[in-house]
Structures are given as C-alpha cells and as structure tokens.
Design an enzyme around this catalytic site. Structure first.
Site, mmCIF file in Angstrom:
data_model
loop_
_atom_site.group_PDB
_atom_site.id
_atom_site.type_symbol
_atom_site.label_atom_id
_atom_site.label_comp_id
_atom_site.label_asym_id
_atom_site.label_seq_id
_atom_site.Cartn_x
_atom_site.Cartn_y
_atom_site.Cartn_z
ATOM 1 N N ASP A 143 0.868 -1.168 0.000
ATOM 2 C CA ASP A 143 0.000 0.000 0.000
ATOM 3 C C ASP A 143 0.914 1.230 0.000
ATOM 4 O O ASP A 143 2.129 1.135 0.144
ATOM 5 C CB ASP A 143 -0.963 -0.013 1.201
ATOM 6 C CG ASP A 143 -2.191 0.872 0.959
ATOM 7 O OD1 ASP A 143 -2.158 1.709 0.024
ATOM 8 O OD2 ASP A 143 -3.189 0.751 1.693
HETATM 9 C C1 NOJ Z 1 -4.005 3.998 0.143
HETATM 10 C C2 NOJ Z 1 -5.200 3.103 0.305
HETATM 11 O O1 NOJ Z 1 -5.106 2.395 1.525
HETATM 12 C C3 NOJ Z 1 -5.360 2.114 -0.834
HETATM 13 O O2 NOJ Z 1 -6.572 1.458 -0.673
HETATM 14 C C4 NOJ Z 1 -5.285 2.812 -2.157
HETATM 15 O O3 NOJ Z 1 -5.474 1.895 -3.196
HETATM 16 C C5 NOJ Z 1 -3.935 3.498 -2.260
HETATM 17 N N1 NOJ Z 1 -3.819 4.480 -1.196
HETATM 18 C C6 NOJ Z 1 -3.722 4.172 -3.607
HETATM 19 O O4 NOJ Z 1 -4.462 5.309 -3.708
#
Ligand code: NOJ
Length: 730
Positions: free
Chosen positions: A278
């Site tokens: 993530d």
């Molecule tokens: C953080 C989030 O937790 C995740 O779900 C998301 O896909 C990413 N950012 C990218 O934006």
C-alpha cells in the site's frame, strides 16, 4: 537481417517471453520494474527521465476528476499515452507501464459503494458493474484497478467498511469473485478488461477501535476462517495482484510478514501474481519500528514478499546495494520481476500499450452503463421498516414533502473513492423525486431552516426525509467514534414525526448507523448507502414502487455504538447454553450481556424487507448423512404470499454442532435471490460439502469433523426453519 527479440514475439508462450526479457535486463532495469512511480507537477521531468533510462513497473494515477475535490489533477489520455510512449519507444527494452488507479465502485459511471453492492446479494449483477468499470477505465488508459477491497469489517466506526462487503466471509467471497471476474474477465488480454488488486492483505478491517491504520490482534484461527476466505476466493478467481496492508497484525506489520505474504498467500493459496505495497507501507516499516531505516525497510518488505513498492523509493534506492551485499538474493529479484512481467504480457500490453481516446468518448457514462447503475442501486437499498405498508407511495393525489440535509447533494450520492465520477452527471434526490412525481412532490427550499421544514411538512400528506452522511464521513481514515446520525438529524426527524404525519426516512451512509431513534418514530426506513450516479433515480423508483426493494444487510446494525463489535457469526460461549441450548436445537439467540441494551442488534445481518411477503416451507435434505467427500442437498419452497411481485434472498446457515475448536453459532453458506409474482412459488436448493462444512483448526489445516450439523434456511441470519444431518467417517 533484423530479427525481433523473442520477448517481442506474441506467438511465443508468456513464460518464454518473460524468460527472454529477464535475461536481457540489467539489475537497475529489474529494480525499476519493482517501482510504482508517482508523477506530480513538481517532478514530471525527473519521472520521465527515470522511465527513459530504466523503464518503470507502474505509474500511479492519483489525481481526481471530481470537481471541487481538491485533488491535484484530472486524468488525460494523451498524457498517459505520452508516458507509455517514453517507456515503449525511448527506454532500452520498451517494457510498457502499468497505469494503476483507484477504480473502486465504478470509473465514470459510479455504482453504489461496495458495501451497498454487497447488499444486493447479487454477484452476477456486481460482476456486470465491475465489467463496466473495467471497460470505462481501460478506455481512459487505466489498466489496473486497486480493487476490490476484501477486508472483513466488524466495526462500523471504521470508515473503510464502506469499501468492502461487510462482516461475512461467505458473502464477501462471492463478491470478491464477482469483482475479480468483472475486472479481469476470462482473458486479461481483452482490451476492455483490466488487472484487479485484492486488498488490503490482511486483517486491515480488524483495526482496533475502528481507527484506520491501527493495530489488529487476530488469532490465526480467526484470520484463516474469517479474514482469509475473500482473498482465497479472489486468488481462485485468478486475481493478478494483491496489495499488502498498512497495519501491524499480531506484532508484525503485514507489509513485512514473510508468513502472510510468502508462506500463506504465495505458498498455501498458490497466488502467482504480484504483491504491491500500500502507499508507503514499505517505508512506514520504519515508523512501525521493526527496522531502523529505509534500507532495512526495503530488505524486510522485499524478502517478506512485497514485489512492487507503491510511491516510496526504498526499493530503487537500496535494493541494488542489498543484492550486492548478499542480503537480498538475485533469485528473489527475478521472482518478483517475473511476476510483474508475466502480468504485463497477460494484459497484452506489449502488443497494445496505448489507450484510444475515441473509444472513451463512446463508452464513458453510456446509457447502457447508466441502466446497470440504476438497477444495481435499486437492488442495493434495504427496506428496514414499512409500517402499515406506507411504501410504495402513489405518484398522484398526495402531497409529498421532500426534505432533509441530503436532498440537494450530489457528492453524497457518489460516496467515497469516486475519483472520476462527475457531479453534473449525478442527479440530486430533489431532482429525481420531482421528475418521478411532479404533481405530488413538494420540495423544501434548499436553504430551508429547520422551522421552515417543519412548516412545510405540516402542509404535506406524507413526509420523505433524506438523512445520513456526507461522502467524506466514511472511506480511508474517516472514522467516527459514534455511529449515531450526524449531529442534529435525529432531533429534527423526531420533531417532524411529532407532527403525526406518515414519515418515510431514507438514509444515505457509508456504514451501518445507529437507527434506534429513527426506528422509533419513522413509519418507513429505506437504507440507501451511497448509491452512485443513478442513486437518486433508484431511490425514486423504489419509493414510488417501480420495483420493490430487495437489498439485504451485509453487516449487523447495532442498537448503539457500545455494542460494537456485534456480528451474527459469534462463537458459542460457556454461558450461552441457557438461552440457546436446551429449549430447541434450532433456536438461535443473542445473549443479553448489557444491563442497558438488549444483546441483539437492531437489524440482523441478512435482513431486508420487500413490498410483498414471502414464506418458506417444506425444508428438506436429500439424505440424513453424508461422507466427508459427499454433498448434501438442502431444499426449501419459497412462496410470494403478498399481492405484489418481489425478490427474496433465501439464505442458508450452518452450524458444526461439536468441533475441536469453538466455532460460530452459525455461518452463512449459501444464498439465492428469487423473483416471484404474487402467489408464485419456487424450490430453492443449496449444496453443502467439504468446502462449506470444513474449517481451519489451530494446526492451520482444514478439517471436516464428523458429527452433527445444523442447517437453517431463512430470510435473514435469525432464520429458524432448520434441520440436522450427520457427517460420518469415511
Ligand atoms: C491507500 C489506500 O489504503 C489504498 O486502498 C489505495 O489503493 C492506495 N492508497 C492508492 O491510492
């Protein structure tokens, strides 16, 4: 004579092409494939130069088109194609880029939030929604979506409950499969399909206190039986990527866990795609204080099994050095690169790297897509109360007041994570209600004060009040300490109810809210979630009876915040027998353990009314006992006993009566949506076999333990029509 390198030859197998390409790559080029770059206005030249020199695994498209959202940038196909051109034509090996974006519940045509889509209990329709999302996103140059979110959530304070399928592993698994098949189709190289990403692996929904990014402590048995099934379903459906979660689980950050990523996911589940971190979850290993610095973070995450790093740069800064020092093996580098390249070949990117702008203009928000969005929005809404059959409303002969804080909103229809939905394509509730019943609807002025709303309500025959949350009250890191309606709404609803007129309350929300006070004073309640671009029209469709509501709750609705966590599939305790044990083998009850509130939720998992009535009868099993390798068939007749057509979702719950570990009092193991005309009946059947009846024990293996099983069928998780059968030793 100029011969094509093998990897550019589409008639060769993907394995052969990957092998050839890998053999030509420098270590720097390999590491660049493990990087997801973020181009911002201040680093564009730098990003382009990097891609020219090394190529890059992926670029994240993090901007938003949503007017007024404050995000920095809209998506433009030409701009995406320009980056692709640099990679394909100007980098040494011409490896195309994966463009990843959060296409969470639709691209331009926005569907209900995923929690709402789960409430449809209609995986076929959900698959269609994701097929449309893929078609639209691919036409705009996106070839990878960071969805579906598969985190089981038992805590509605957590804002990200909106993004998942709620509390149940079986329902979430059906939705996981539907989303993966919708995004990826049967063949990833289909230009209208895109790569899906199962996230956030794993346990992220277990964040303590519903505080996003927080620690979770989840026993291995619970992790495997409750949190793992949707990920397994996604892997079995062929998901090509998985995102490792932010959180620390059982004392180990998920993005640094060799057990979770390599042993369980890639080993046991047989996941052959690649793992992306993530956002910054690799460098954040430093904040978790499990490594001293970013070099340590790169080493830990990469050796644990994170193949690609989102946005932060620990891999491109330190992996080369880590390989040279022997701390990271070249085999592991090749393994990660091979996983990523394989997906790029499977997507057909080497043959078709560019997006086609003409196609986008024909596809985005097409009438056919709007139609599906309207249908799925209708199916997502849950009728929680309908005293005296107040709903549906007649379109003529009544004065219907339309009021409440959500009446003139657009973004609140869309919900969180709608980067590409357009507000001007989203009707407000006021507009949709007026369009549906121009003679009946009386709109309160959008700036009406509360006393003016009351005065307006007084003049009406029926009041429809639109309550709930803004789109920004759920979603990432948007948690609440209390799940009551936002301040002041309950008081206003109660004041309106005191007028003594029939009152319908429609709630828009990203989570289960506490409706105890509303349920005491409203005659009818329709729970509409954040229903998407066509949500307002869908609400009007249901209120005026174009179709009967058919949604079912994908999560239990607590009576008060203090009941959290409350979920239907709780484990038997040593003191629950006096309530459920002796009286009837089929009885199922929540135990009252608080002095100030009953033990049951306000509305149970699986609950939802229709405008008609259904009855179940004739429960039968096709045999009294099965061997572990056999399947038992459970059947029941469902009849529409009311006077309107409607859809019921028949649900099948199972209990393993005595097991070697404590098990849930019941678990959903099947459901079927049935559409019936008045008086019509249908036989519904469920198959139960090893898959449904086995569980993970403390030894991390699946067990189907011989003995008695109970099975219930019903229209929500309190189903009481049941019988028993035996699983006997082979
Ligand atoms: C953080 C989030 O937790 C995740 O779900 C998301 O896909 C990413 N950012 C990218 O934006």
């Amino acid at each position: 004579m100029h011969t094509l390198p093998l990897y550019k030859n589409p008639s060769l197998s993907i394995d052969r092409r990957v092998e050839d390409l890998l053999s030509r790559m420098t270590l720097e080029e390999k590491i660049a494939q493990l990087y997801q770059i973020w181009a911002r206005p201040d680093n564009i030249d730098e990003v382009k130069a990097f891609i020219r020199q090394y190529g890059v695994g992926s670029r994240i498209l993090a901007g938003s088109n949503l007017a007024g959202s404050g995000h920095e940038k809209a998506l433009e196909i030409e701009e995406i194609n320009e980056y692709q051109r640099i990679a394909v034509e100007e980098s040494r090996l011409g490896i195309p880029i994966l463009f990843g974006r959060d296409v969470i519940h639709g691209y331009r045509t926005i569907f209900p939030i995923p929690l709402g889509m789960a409430a449809t209990f209609d995986p076929g329709l959900v698959e269609q929604a994701y097929t449309i999302a893929a078609r639209e996103a691919s036409s705009a140059g996106v070839n990878w979506s960071f969805a579906p979110m598969l985190d089981i959530a038992r805590d509605p304070r957590w804002g990200r409950i909106a993004e998942g399928s709620g509390e149940d592993p079986y329902l979430a698994s059906q939705m996981a499969r539907a989303a993966v098949l919708g995004f990826q189709g049967k063949d990833l190289s289909d230009p209208e399909r895109i790569l899906a990403c199962a996230k956030h692996y794993i346990g992220y929904g277990g964040a303590e206190g519903g505080r996003d990014y927080n620690t979770a402590e989840i026993t291995d048995v619970t992790l495997r039986n409750i949190y793992l099934p949707p990920f397994k379903a996604a892997v079995d459906a062929g998901v090509g990527s998985v995102m490792s979660a932010f959180l620390d689980i059982n004392g180990e950050p998920a993005s640094g866990s060799h057990y979770l990523l390599t042993e369980l996911l890639k080993g046991e589940l047989g996941f052959t795609g690649f793992v992306i971190s993530d956002w910054a979850s690799v460098s954040e290993l430093v904040h978790h204080r499990v490594v001293e610095d970013e070099r340590g973070a790169a080493r830990l995450a990469f050796t644990a099994g994170v193949d690609m790093e989102m946005v932060t740069q620990t891999y491109i800064r330190y992996l080369k050095d880590l390989v040279e020092s022997g701390e990271v093996s070249l085999e592991r580098i090749d393994d990660a690169v091979q996983r990523i390249l394989t997906i790029k070949f499977r997507l057909g990117l080497f043959e078709h790297p560019y997006a086609n702008a003409t196609k986008a203009s024909e596809t985005l928000f097409s009438p056919a897509h709007q139609q599906v969005a309207r249908q799925i929005a209708r199916e997502s809404m849950v009728l929680l109360k309908n005293h005296g059959d107040l709903l549906p409303l007649k379109k003529t002969g009544l004065k219907i007041a339309v009021m409440g804080p959500l009446v003139n909103q657009r973004a609140a229809l869309l919900g969180s994570w709608t980067l590409d939905g357009l507000l001007h394509e989203t009707q407000t509730i006021a507009e949709a209600m007026q369009q549906a019943a121009p003679d009946a609807v009386r709109l309160a002025p959008s700036d009406a004060l509360q006393d003016e709303m009351l005065a307006e309500a007084m003049k009406a025959d029926v009041i429809t009040f639109f309550a709930g949350e803004s789109e920004g009250r759920s979603g990432e890191n948007h948690n609440v300490a209390s799940i009551d309606l936002p301040a002041g709404q309950e008081e206003l609803i109660e004041a309106i109810a005191r007028l003594g007129k029939p009152l319908v309350v429609v709630v828009l929300a990203g989570r289960p809210l506490n409706l105890s006070r509303v349920a005491r004073c409203a005659d009818a309640i329709l729970y509409a979630w954040h229903p998407g671009s066509m949500g307002a029209a869908a609400i009007a469709d249901l209120l005026f009876g174009e179709e009967a509501p058919s949604g079912k709750l994908p999560a239990s609705f607590p009576r008060t915040t203090g009941q959290i966590p409350i979920h239907y599939n709780f484990n038997s305790t040593g003191r629950s027998f006096s309530v459920v044990g002796e009286t009837s083998p089929l009885e199922y009850a929540y135990v009252d353990r608080y002095l100030d509130v009953p033990g049951s939720p306000l509305y149970p998992f699986g609950f939802g009314l229709s405008y008609t009535m259904f009855s179940l009868s004739g429960l039968a099993i096709d045999r009294p006992e099965i061997h572990p390798d056999e399947v038992i068939c459970v059947s029941v007749q469902v009849t529409n006993t009311g006077s309107r057509a409607g859809t019921e979702t028949v649900q099948c719950y199972v209990q393993d009566c005595v097991a070697s570990i404590t098990r849930p009092v019941r678990e959903l193991k099947g459901f079927k949506r049935v559409h019936l005309q008045p008086g019509e009946s249908q036989i519904v059947t469920f198959q139960l076999g090893a898959e449904e009846l086995s569980f993970y024990g403390t030894d991390r293996r699946r067990h189907l333990e011989p003995g008695t099983f109970k099975v219930w069928v019903g229209t929500d998780s309190t189903a009481s029509l049941g019988t028993t059968f035996q699983v006997i030793k082979s």
